[in-house]
Scaffold this motif. Structure first.
Motif, short mmCIF file in Angstrom:
data_model
loop_
_atom_site.label_atom_id
_atom_site.label_comp_id
_atom_site.label_asym_id
_atom_site.label_seq_id
_atom_site.Cartn_x
_atom_site.Cartn_y
_atom_site.Cartn_z
N GLY A 92 39.62 -17.39 11.19
CA GLY A 92 38.44 -16.55 11.38
C GLY A 92 37.33 -17.33 12.06
O GLY A 92 37.55 -18.43 12.58
N ASP A 93 36.14 -16.77 12.04
CA ASP A 93 35.01 -17.41 12.70
C ASP A 93 34.51 -18.63 11.93
O ASP A 93 34.52 -18.65 10.71
N ILE A 94 34.08 -19.62 12.71
CA ILE A 94 33.44 -20.82 12.15
C ILE A 94 31.99 -20.80 12.61
O ILE A 94 31.70 -20.73 13.80
N ILE A 100 35.11 -25.29 16.29
CA ILE A 100 33.89 -26.09 16.10
C ILE A 100 33.21 -26.33 17.44
O ILE A 100 31.99 -26.14 17.59
N LYS A 101 33.99 -26.74 18.44
CA LYS A 101 33.41 -27.04 19.75
C LYS A 101 32.81 -25.79 20.39
O LYS A 101 31.74 -25.84 21.00
N GLU A 143 14.48 -28.83 16.10
CA GLU A 143 14.83 -27.41 16.11
C GLU A 143 16.26 -27.23 15.61
O GLU A 143 17.07 -28.14 15.69
N GLU A 144 16.55 -26.04 15.10
CA GLU A 144 17.89 -25.71 14.64
C GLU A 144 18.41 -24.49 15.38
O GLU A 144 17.67 -23.53 15.62
N PHE A 145 19.70 -24.55 15.74
CA PHE A 145 20.34 -23.46 16.46
C PHE A 145 21.67 -23.12 15.77
O PHE A 145 22.35 -24.00 15.26
N VAL A 146 22.01 -21.84 15.77
CA VAL A 146 23.22 -21.38 15.10
C VAL A 146 24.18 -20.79 16.12
O VAL A 146 23.77 -20.10 17.06
N GLY A 147 25.47 -21.09 15.94
CA GLY A 147 26.49 -20.54 16.82
C GLY A 147 27.79 -20.38 16.07
O GLY A 147 27.97 -20.95 14.98
N SER A 148 28.70 -19.59 16.61
CA SER A 148 29.99 -19.39 15.96
C SER A 148 31.12 -19.46 16.98
O SER A 148 30.94 -19.17 18.16
N LYS A 156 29.69 -21.80 7.48
CA LYS A 156 30.62 -20.77 7.05
C LYS A 156 31.94 -20.90 7.81
O LYS A 156 31.95 -21.13 9.01
N HIS A 157 33.06 -20.77 7.08
CA HIS A 157 34.37 -20.81 7.73
C HIS A 157 35.41 -20.22 6.81
O HIS A 157 35.18 -20.05 5.61
N GLU A 158 36.57 -19.90 7.37
CA GLU A 158 37.68 -19.34 6.61
C GLU A 158 38.91 -20.25 6.71
O GLU A 158 40.03 -19.82 6.41
N GLU A 159 38.71 -21.50 7.13
CA GLU A 159 39.83 -22.41 7.35
C GLU A 159 40.38 -22.95 6.03
O GLU A 159 39.74 -22.88 4.98
N SER A 160 41.58 -23.54 6.10
CA SER A 160 42.19 -24.16 4.92
C SER A 160 41.37 -25.36 4.47
O SER A 160 40.67 -26.00 5.27
#
Length: 224
Positions: free
Chosen positions: A32-34, A91-92, A21-26, A52-56
């Motif tokens: 910003g949001d990861i 991430i955590k 199964e696959e699960f999505v979280g942020s 998806k992320h907005e990190e360097s």
């Protein structure tokens, strides 16, 4: 008999697929949001993908390291990556939210790897302390001139403050500008930097920087 075998094989395949199964979280990162996609099989995390992320850009290594440690320990109780603390926490948090309804029970305390250190003496010509932009440049230049070099860095990733420059570097009268027909000069660069520094800059040091910046660009280009 052949038809029955195909039916049985299909049922087994369906059961195997159903167990994955696959699960999505942020979670909240530095910029910003990861968002992550977590794969679960037999009540264990088998894969973590940052979708998806907005990190360097430099934090990609930190993301991979955090993901690998979560997978190996099956726990969120792991150390953050120094220099990428907000990214690590993001991430955590994202993984935690993703598996909240998955039935996965994570270890409360991650197993710490035992380190068997073997100490040995090393000989070198130059020791460079600090693997930021300046330290890396010094180490490479020394190596190019025939020296044996050891570079020491306390953080888990090299780059130092240069990581946050995200590819930007100031220079004037460079070969790139000339190719593009951009008019610039070391004098303009000097005056602009002096103004930005509220005229508190060291004039001789700033003159050295602005007049030789173009050579630094050529040197970096030669390194790819």
């Amino acid at each position: 008999m052949f038809k029955k075998s195909l039916i049985m094989l299909s049922l087994v395949s369906s059961l195997v697929m159903a167990s994955k199964e696959e699960f999505v979280g942020s979670g909240k990162g530095y910029n910003g949001d990861i968002k992550v996609r977590v794969s679960v099989e037999n009540k264990k995390i088998t894969d973590i993908e940052v979708v998806k992320h907005e990190e360097s850009g430099f934090t990609r290594r930190a993301m991979k390291k955090i993901n690998d440690e979560i997978l190996s320990s099956q726990s969120l109780d792991i150390d953050n990556i120094a220099g990428a603390t907000y990214t690590s926490e993001g991430i955590k948090e994202a993984v935690g939210k993703a598996i909240a309804s998955s039935g996965v029970i994570l270890n409360k305390v991650a197993k710490k790897a035992t380190i068997n250190e073997e100490l040995k003496d090393l000989e070198t010509d130059i020791v460079v302390v600090g693997g930021g932009g300046a330290g890396l440049s010094a180490a490479i230049a020394a190596k190019e001139n025939g020296a044996r070099v050891i570079l020491l860095e306390k953080m888990p990733m090299v780059g130092g403050n240069t990581n946050y420059a995200t590819g930007g570097i100031n220079a004037a009268d460079t070969s790139i500008q000339k190719k593009l027909g951009i008019e610039d000069s070391a004098e303009l660069y000097y005056n602009d930097t002096m103004k930005g520094g509220k005229n508190l800059n060291n004039p001789s040091l700033l003159k050295k920087l602005t007049e030789e910046s173009k050579y630094a660009i050529d040197w970096l280009i030669s390194k790819g």
